[in-house]
Design a protein around this motif. Structure first.
Motif, PDB file in Angstrom:
ATOM      1  N   TRP A   6       0.837  -1.212   0.000  1.00  0.00           N
ATOM      2  CA  TRP A   6       0.000   0.000   0.000  1.00  0.00           C
ATOM      3  C   TRP A   6       0.868   1.256   0.000  1.00  0.00           C
ATOM      4  CZ3 TRP A   6      -4.686   0.405  -1.558  1.00  0.00           C
ATOM      5  CH2 TRP A   6      -5.577  -0.661  -1.417  1.00  0.00           C
ATOM      6  N   ILE A   7       1.883   1.241   0.842  1.00  0.00           N
ATOM      7  CA  ILE A   7       2.784   2.394   0.905  1.00  0.00           C
ATOM      8  C   ILE A   7       3.464   2.609  -0.442  1.00  0.00           C
ATOM      9  CG2 ILE A   7       4.961   3.229   1.913  1.00  0.00           C
ATOM     10  CD1 ILE A   7       4.034   1.849   4.550  1.00  0.00           C
ATOM     11  N   GLN A   8       3.926   1.518  -1.038  1.00  0.00           N
ATOM     12  CA  GLN A   8       4.610   1.607  -2.321  1.00  0.00           C
ATOM     13  C   GLN A   8       3.665   2.101  -3.410  1.00  0.00           C
ATOM     14  OE1 GLN A   8       4.861  -0.381  -5.374  1.00  0.00           O
ATOM     15  NE2 GLN A   8       6.865   0.350  -5.987  1.00  0.00           N
ATOM     16  N   LEU A   9       2.419   1.641  -3.390  1.00  0.00           N
ATOM     17  CA  LEU A   9       1.434   2.094  -4.377  1.00  0.00           C
ATOM     18  C   LEU A   9       1.175   3.596  -4.252  1.00  0.00           C
ATOM     19  CD1 LEU A   9      -0.674   1.507  -6.596  1.00  0.00           C
ATOM     20  CD2 LEU A   9      -2.311   1.070  -4.760  1.00  0.00           C
ATOM     21  N   LEU A  10       0.929   4.046  -3.037  1.00  0.00           N
ATOM     22  CA  LEU A  10       0.671   5.474  -2.827  1.00  0.00           C
ATOM     23  C   LEU A  10       1.905   6.311  -3.158  1.00  0.00           C
ATOM     24  CD1 LEU A  10      -1.424   5.279   0.458  1.00  0.00           C
ATOM     25  CD2 LEU A  10      -2.258   5.740  -1.864  1.00  0.00           C
ATOM     26  N   ALA A  11       3.071   5.801  -2.790  1.00  0.00           N
ATOM     27  CA  ALA A  11       4.308   6.524  -3.100  1.00  0.00           C
ATOM     28  C   ALA A  11       4.503   6.616  -4.611  1.00  0.00           C
ATOM     29  CB  ALA A  11       5.502   5.831  -2.447  1.00  0.00           C
ATOM     30  N   PHE A  12       4.193   5.535  -5.334  1.00  0.00           N
ATOM     31  CA  PHE A  12       4.360   5.595  -6.782  1.00  0.00           C
ATOM     32  C   PHE A  12       3.391   6.589  -7.413  1.00  0.00           C
ATOM     33  CE2 PHE A  12       3.303   4.431 -11.147  1.00  0.00           C
ATOM     34  CZ  PHE A  12       4.547   4.651 -11.724  1.00  0.00           C
ATOM     35  N   GLU A  13       2.174   6.660  -6.914  1.00  0.00           N
ATOM     36  CA  GLU A  13       1.226   7.636  -7.463  1.00  0.00           C
ATOM     37  C   GLU A  13       1.767   9.054  -7.313  1.00  0.00           C
ATOM     38  OE1 GLU A  13      -1.405   6.909  -9.313  1.00  0.00           O
ATOM     39  OE2 GLU A  13      -0.854   4.806  -9.027  1.00  0.00           O
ATOM     40  N   GLY A  14       2.327   9.354  -6.144  1.00  0.00           N
ATOM     41  CA  GLY A  14       2.955  10.655  -5.936  1.00  0.00           C
ATOM     42  C   GLY A  14       4.189  10.837  -6.806  1.00  0.00           C
ATOM     43  N   PHE A  15       4.975   9.781  -6.932  1.00  0.00           N
ATOM     44  CA  PHE A  15       6.172   9.780  -7.765  1.00  0.00           C
ATOM     45  C   PHE A  15       5.795  10.059  -9.219  1.00  0.00           C
ATOM     46  CE2 PHE A  15       9.138   7.376 -10.465  1.00  0.00           C
ATOM     47  CZ  PHE A  15      10.357   7.868 -10.032  1.00  0.00           C
ATOM     48  N   TRP A  16       4.754   9.391  -9.707  1.00  0.00           N
ATOM     49  CA  TRP A  16       4.290   9.592 -11.086  1.00  0.00           C
ATOM     50  C   TRP A  16       3.910  11.059 -11.300  1.00  0.00           C
ATOM     51  CZ3 TRP A  16       0.151  11.532 -13.686  1.00  0.00           C
ATOM     52  CH2 TRP A  16       0.037  11.226 -15.040  1.00  0.00           C
ATOM     53  N   LEU A  17       3.114  11.602 -10.387  1.00  0.00           N
ATOM     54  CA  LEU A  17       2.667  12.983 -10.519  1.00  0.00           C
ATOM     55  C   LEU A  17       3.852  13.951 -10.471  1.00  0.00           C
ATOM     56  CD1 LEU A  17       0.244  14.810 -10.884  1.00  0.00           C
ATOM     57  CD2 LEU A  17       0.001  14.871  -8.402  1.00  0.00           C
ATOM     58  N   LEU A  18       4.787  13.701  -9.574  1.00  0.00           N
ATOM     59  CA  LEU A  18       5.968  14.554  -9.475  1.00  0.00           C
ATOM     60  C   LEU A  18       6.783  14.508 -10.762  1.00  0.00           C
ATOM     61  CD1 LEU A  18       7.779  16.288  -7.546  1.00  0.00           C
ATOM     62  CD2 LEU A  18       8.981  14.163  -7.056  1.00  0.00           C
ATOM     63  N   ALA A  19       6.997  13.307 -11.297  1.00  0.00           N
ATOM     64  CA  ALA A  19       7.788  13.167 -12.518  1.00  0.00           C
ATOM     65  C   ALA A  19       7.090  13.825 -13.700  1.00  0.00           C
ATOM     66  CB  ALA A  19       8.046  11.683 -12.814  1.00  0.00           C
ATOM     67  N   VAL A  20       5.805  13.597 -13.844  1.00  0.00           N
ATOM     68  CA  VAL A  20       5.067  14.110 -15.007  1.00  0.00           C
ATOM     69  C   VAL A  20       4.838  15.616 -14.894  1.00  0.00           C
ATOM     70  CG1 VAL A  20       2.882  13.960 -16.263  1.00  0.00           C
ATOM     71  CG2 VAL A  20       4.032  11.870 -15.523  1.00  0.00           C
ATOM     72  N   ALA A  21       4.434  16.076 -13.738  1.00  0.00           N
ATOM     73  CA  ALA A  21       4.176  17.509 -13.575  1.00  0.00           C
ATOM     74  C   ALA A  21       5.478  18.313 -13.499  1.00  0.00           C
ATOM     75  CB  ALA A  21       3.326  17.758 -12.330  1.00  0.00           C
ATOM     76  N   GLY A  22       6.488  17.755 -12.835  1.00  0.00           N
ATOM     77  CA  GLY A  22       7.747  18.476 -12.663  1.00  0.00           C
ATOM     78  C   GLY A  22       8.720  18.298 -13.801  1.00  0.00           C
ATOM     79  N   GLN A  23       8.576  17.179 -14.522  1.00  0.00           N
ATOM     80  CA  GLN A  23       9.435  16.854 -15.656  1.00  0.00           C
ATOM     81  C   GLN A  23      10.913  17.059 -15.299  1.00  0.00           C
ATOM     82  OE1 GLN A  23       7.723  18.687 -19.218  1.00  0.00           O
ATOM     83  NE2 GLN A  23       5.791  18.712 -18.124  1.00  0.00           N
ATOM     84  N   ASN A  24      11.702  17.597 -16.180  1.00  0.00           N
ATOM     85  CA  ASN A  24      13.135  17.752 -15.915  1.00  0.00           C
ATOM     86  C   ASN A  24      13.420  18.774 -14.817  1.00  0.00           C
ATOM     87  OD1 ASN A  24      13.785  15.832 -17.832  1.00  0.00           O
ATOM     88  ND2 ASN A  24      14.233  17.330 -19.432  1.00  0.00           N
ATOM     89  N   ARG A  25      12.483  19.681 -14.572  1.00  0.00           N
ATOM     90  CA  ARG A  25      12.697  20.692 -13.522  1.00  0.00           C
ATOM     91  C   ARG A  25      12.846  20.048 -12.149  1.00  0.00           C
ATOM     92  NH1 ARG A  25       8.236  22.303 -16.227  1.00  0.00           N
ATOM     93  NH2 ARG A  25       6.946  21.852 -14.408  1.00  0.00           N
ATOM     94  N   TRP A  26      12.160  18.963 -11.905  1.00  0.00           N
ATOM     95  CA  TRP A  26      12.173  18.295 -10.600  1.00  0.00           C
ATOM     96  C   TRP A  26      12.898  16.959 -10.661  1.00  0.00           C
ATOM     97  CZ3 TRP A  26       6.327  19.194  -9.202  1.00  0.00           C
ATOM     98  CH2 TRP A  26       6.116  20.552  -9.000  1.00  0.00           C
ATOM     99  N   LEU A  27      13.818  16.843 -11.570  1.00  0.00           N
ATOM    100  CA  LEU A  27      14.539  15.596 -11.788  1.00  0.00           C
ATOM    101  C   LEU A  27      15.269  15.124 -10.524  1.00  0.00           C
ATOM    102  CD1 LEU A  27      15.026  13.638 -14.140  1.00  0.00           C
ATOM    103  CD2 LEU A  27      17.127  14.889 -14.615  1.00  0.00           C
ATOM    104  N   THR A  89       7.074  -1.200  -9.357  1.00  0.00           N
ATOM    105  CA  THR A  89       5.738  -1.515  -8.823  1.00  0.00           C
ATOM    106  C   THR A  89       5.286  -2.922  -9.200  1.00  0.00           C
ATOM    107  OG1 THR A  89       4.477  -0.694 -10.732  1.00  0.00           O
ATOM    108  CG2 THR A  89       4.996   0.908  -8.974  1.00  0.00           C
ATOM    109  N   LEU A  90       5.818  -3.466 -10.294  1.00  0.00           N
ATOM    110  CA  LEU A  90       5.363  -4.777 -10.770  1.00  0.00           C
ATOM    111  C   LEU A  90       5.665  -5.897  -9.779  1.00  0.00           C
ATOM    112  CD1 LEU A  90       6.426  -4.427 -14.502  1.00  0.00           C
ATOM    113  CD2 LEU A  90       4.123  -4.180 -13.542  1.00  0.00           C
ATOM    114  N   GLY A  91       6.685  -5.745  -8.979  1.00  0.00           N
ATOM    115  CA  GLY A  91       7.017  -6.753  -7.977  1.00  0.00           C
ATOM    116  C   GLY A  91       6.537  -6.403  -6.586  1.00  0.00           C
ATOM    117  N   HIS A  92       5.838  -5.286  -6.462  1.00  0.00           N
ATOM    118  CA  HIS A  92       5.368  -4.848  -5.148  1.00  0.00           C
ATOM    119  C   HIS A  92       3.867  -4.555  -5.207  1.00  0.00           C
ATOM    120  CE1 HIS A  92       9.374  -4.764  -3.418  1.00  0.00           C
ATOM    121  NE2 HIS A  92       9.794  -4.184  -4.539  1.00  0.00           N
TER     122      HIS A  92
END
Length: 160
Positions: A6-27, A89-92
């Protein structure tokens, strides 16, 4: 699902949003969050082995850029980190996908994979020069093959 999943799933959702919204600026922040996964994961060695799968996804995306399906304002370095985070995420948190039949896994990939790119398009992370419908018509079959392949390869690499 376990507490870790559950923690990993929620963390990945935040990670996805950070990567996509922040792109290279938040690398740097995106890379830091990916590194934090390796501090807490219960399967550090297996997770390191499956990172090679990110190259497969990045290769597909590179092909989509070269063929004119995707366009980015600059080279999306964040996309490599996003692929690394996704294959982890595929293994967690997405390990339950292993129980899906091949057809259901293909359908899940077609819908969820294509939807992820469309969400990225809506957030301005990727341009779709061919338009929404043509791009979707290309992404759906790619992800119908890619997700089942990634799930099976992840499972095999984690057994080694």
């Amino acid at each position: 699902m376990s507490r870790w999943q559950w923690i990993q799933l929620l963390a990945f959702e935040g990670f996805w949003l950070l990567a996509v919204a922040g792109q290279n600026r938040w690398l740097a922040l995106t890379a830091l969050l990916l590194a934090i996964h390796f501090v807490f994961t219960p399967s550090r060695r297996a997770d390191m082995r499956v990172l090679v799968l990110a190259a497969l996804g990045l290769g597909v995306d590179t092909g989509l850029v070269w063929s004119g399906v995707f366009a980015f304002a600059g080279w999306p370095w964040w996309l490599a980190l996003l692929w690394m985070g996704f294959v982890l995420t595929l293994g967690h948190s997405l390990v339950w996908l292993r129980r899906f039949s091949p057809g259901l896994l293909a359908l899940t990939g077609a819908l969820a994979g294509a939807s992820s790119y469309l969400a990225g398009w809506k957030l301005g992370a990727v341009q779709l020069p061919l338009g929404l419908w043509a791009s979707s018509a290309i992404l759906v079959p790619i992800w119908a093959v890619l997700l089942p392949l990634l799930v099976r390869l992840d499972q095999r690499l984690r057994r080694e």
